[in-house]
Write a protein that holds these residues in place. Structure first.
Motif, mmCIF file in Angstrom:
data_model
loop_
_atom_site.group_PDB
_atom_site.id
_atom_site.type_symbol
_atom_site.label_atom_id
_atom_site.label_comp_id
_atom_site.label_asym_id
_atom_site.label_seq_id
_atom_site.Cartn_x
_atom_site.Cartn_y
_atom_site.Cartn_z
ATOM 1 N N VAL A 1 0.842 -1.200 0.000
ATOM 2 C CA VAL A 1 0.000 0.000 0.000
ATOM 3 C C VAL A 1 0.876 1.248 0.000
ATOM 4 C CG1 VAL A 1 -1.649 1.348 1.357
ATOM 5 C CG2 VAL A 1 -1.995 -1.106 1.069
ATOM 6 N N GLY A 2 1.994 1.196 0.714
ATOM 7 C CA GLY A 2 2.904 2.334 0.750
ATOM 8 C C GLY A 2 3.466 2.656 -0.621
ATOM 9 N N ILE A 3 3.865 1.614 -1.356
ATOM 10 C CA ILE A 3 4.385 1.830 -2.708
ATOM 11 C C ILE A 3 3.293 2.401 -3.603
ATOM 12 C CG2 ILE A 3 5.328 0.709 -4.753
ATOM 13 C CD1 ILE A 3 6.636 -1.346 -2.897
ATOM 14 N N ALA A 4 2.089 1.860 -3.481
ATOM 15 C CA ALA A 4 0.975 2.338 -4.302
ATOM 16 C C ALA A 4 0.647 3.793 -3.995
ATOM 17 C CB ALA A 4 -0.250 1.460 -4.084
ATOM 18 N N ASP A 5 0.644 4.144 -2.712
ATOM 19 C CA ASP A 5 0.313 5.514 -2.317
ATOM 20 C C ASP A 5 1.349 6.515 -2.818
ATOM 21 O OD1 ASP A 5 -1.969 4.664 -1.083
ATOM 22 O OD2 ASP A 5 -1.172 4.751 0.967
ATOM 23 N N ALA A 6 2.575 6.063 -3.016
ATOM 24 C CA ALA A 6 3.628 6.959 -3.493
ATOM 25 C C ALA A 6 3.521 7.214 -4.996
ATOM 26 C CB ALA A 6 4.999 6.367 -3.164
#
Length: 385
Positions: A302-307
């Motif tokens: 999710v962190g990668i996607a949010d970035a």
């Protein structure tokens, strides 16, 4: 016994009796036959579900979506798979997997009571069950629709790419996804161009997933098929090939850096596209049901996607129930009590992060497993296609 899936776990609940379905007669021949069939009930079931759960996900918010806008034809043929390659060899009919809702007079219902939105569909699929061992799964509260391959392609056209990230259980679902899109039950989940003549005979139907010498040839991306299909002289193309899709195999968190870079690369392609990139995410037995590993994996992806600048809706998929052939040494750590608590807690963790969650526990309860953990073709097809 199926379990309800409310927001807070409750005591086990006995499934309601479904008219016209009786518990099977148990005898040694029938039991032996079921073991040979190795339980094909949910691979295709779950995959079908995956397609329309992915479609029902609202890529821009977490509000409930509206009603179904995909055309629905009530005049479905009796056997949807009759034109699929391997249909007769693998012994699968659509009635093994899907039972249409019926009125009290026995006539098939033409429009209702189908789930009105993704939230009710997820609840129906996660909280349903089966009345009898190895009978078709019934959702609770509302019913899902059966989509043809043409309609599935229409649904998938709404997205830029579909990404599967998970362990061996999700690989089986991704294999079923490929079987549907290639209309090939016999070997549609495999890189058939890699197989020897002996493997072509051995690695058919359920063996695609339950034999290690076969599953090592499982497809990992649509690109592989498009680049290599036909190289062996036997073609099995996708019915539609406009949508790229990929499986990223993980065994914990953090994931290997090359997989993280692949994920970032997909999200950076066409950064201005309005189409979302849905992610199907699962992690369970590969970490021995580690709660910290599962939540760390959620946060990682999710962190990668949010970035990124893309709309990336997530669907978390819980683990299968344990079959009766689960080895005694794994019952304490991977038995149904552990699986149930993991299922409920990880669903809460997913929802707290704004992710949708589909629980496989009830979908796989009371269905034959070849080793107590994995399931064959009939088990992986429907709450989300």
């Amino acid at each position: 016994m199926a379990y309800p899936f409310p927001k807070v776990a409750t005591a086990p609940q006995t499934p309601q009796h479904i008219q016209g379905i009786e518990s099977p007669q148990i005898n040694s021949n029938a039991h032996h036959e079921k073991l040979i069939m190795a339980n094909k009930r949910l691979v295709l079931l779950t995959v079908l579900s995956l397609a329309f759960i992915v479609w029902l996900i609202d890529p821009f918010s977490h509000t409930v979506k509206g009603t179904d806008q995909i055309p629905f034809s009530p005049g479905l043929v009796d056997d949807y798979f009759n034109h699929f390659e391997g249909h007769q060899d693998c012994g699968i009919t659509s009635s093994d997997i899907y039972v249409r809702p019926r009125n009290l007079d026995g006539d098939a219902i033409r429009a209702h009571p189908y789930c009105r939105d993704r939230a009710t569909l997820l609840e129906a699929a996660s909280g349903g069950g089966r009345h009898g061992f190895d009978v078709p799964f019934h959702p609770i509260g509302c019913h899902y629709r059966w989509y043809t391959t043409t309609e599935i392609c229409m649904i998938l056209d709404r997205f830029d790419t579909v990404i599967f990230i998970g362990d061996a259980m999700l690989q089986a679902i991704y294999s079923g996804f490929n079987m549907l899109l290639r209309e090939n039950i016999a070997m549609g989940g495999l890189k058939q161009w890699e197989l020897t003549e002996s493997e072509r005979t051995t690695c058919r139907c359920d063996n695609q997933m339950i034999k290690s010498e076969c599953s090592k040839h499982s497809i990992k991306s649509s690109e592989e098929v498009q680049e290599n299909d036909g190289a062996s002289g036997h073609r099995s193309p996708y019915f539609c090939s406009r949508l790229p899709h990929v499986f990223l195999p993980i065994k914990g968190s953090p994931a290997p850096e090359d997989l993280r870079e692949t994920f970032k690369g997909i999200l950076s392609t066409n950064p201005d596209s309005y189409k979302p990139v849905p992610v199907i995410h699962s992690l369970s037995l590969a970490t021995s049901l580690s709660w910290p590993q599962a939540t760390a994996s959620m946060d990682e992806w999710v962190g990668i996607a949010d970035a990124s600048t893309r709309a990336v809706p997530f669907l978390w998929i819980g683990p299968n129930a344990a079959g009766h052939l689960k080895p005694p040494g794994q019952i304490m750590s991977q038995g149904n009590n552990a699986l149930w608590h993991y299922t409920m807690e990880m669903a809460k963790e997913a929802e707290s992060r704004g992710l949708d969650a589909l629980e496989m526990y009830n979908l796989t309860m009371q269905a034959t497993s070849w080793d107590g953990s994995g399931y064959g073709q009939k088990r992986k097809k429907n709450p989300a296609d």
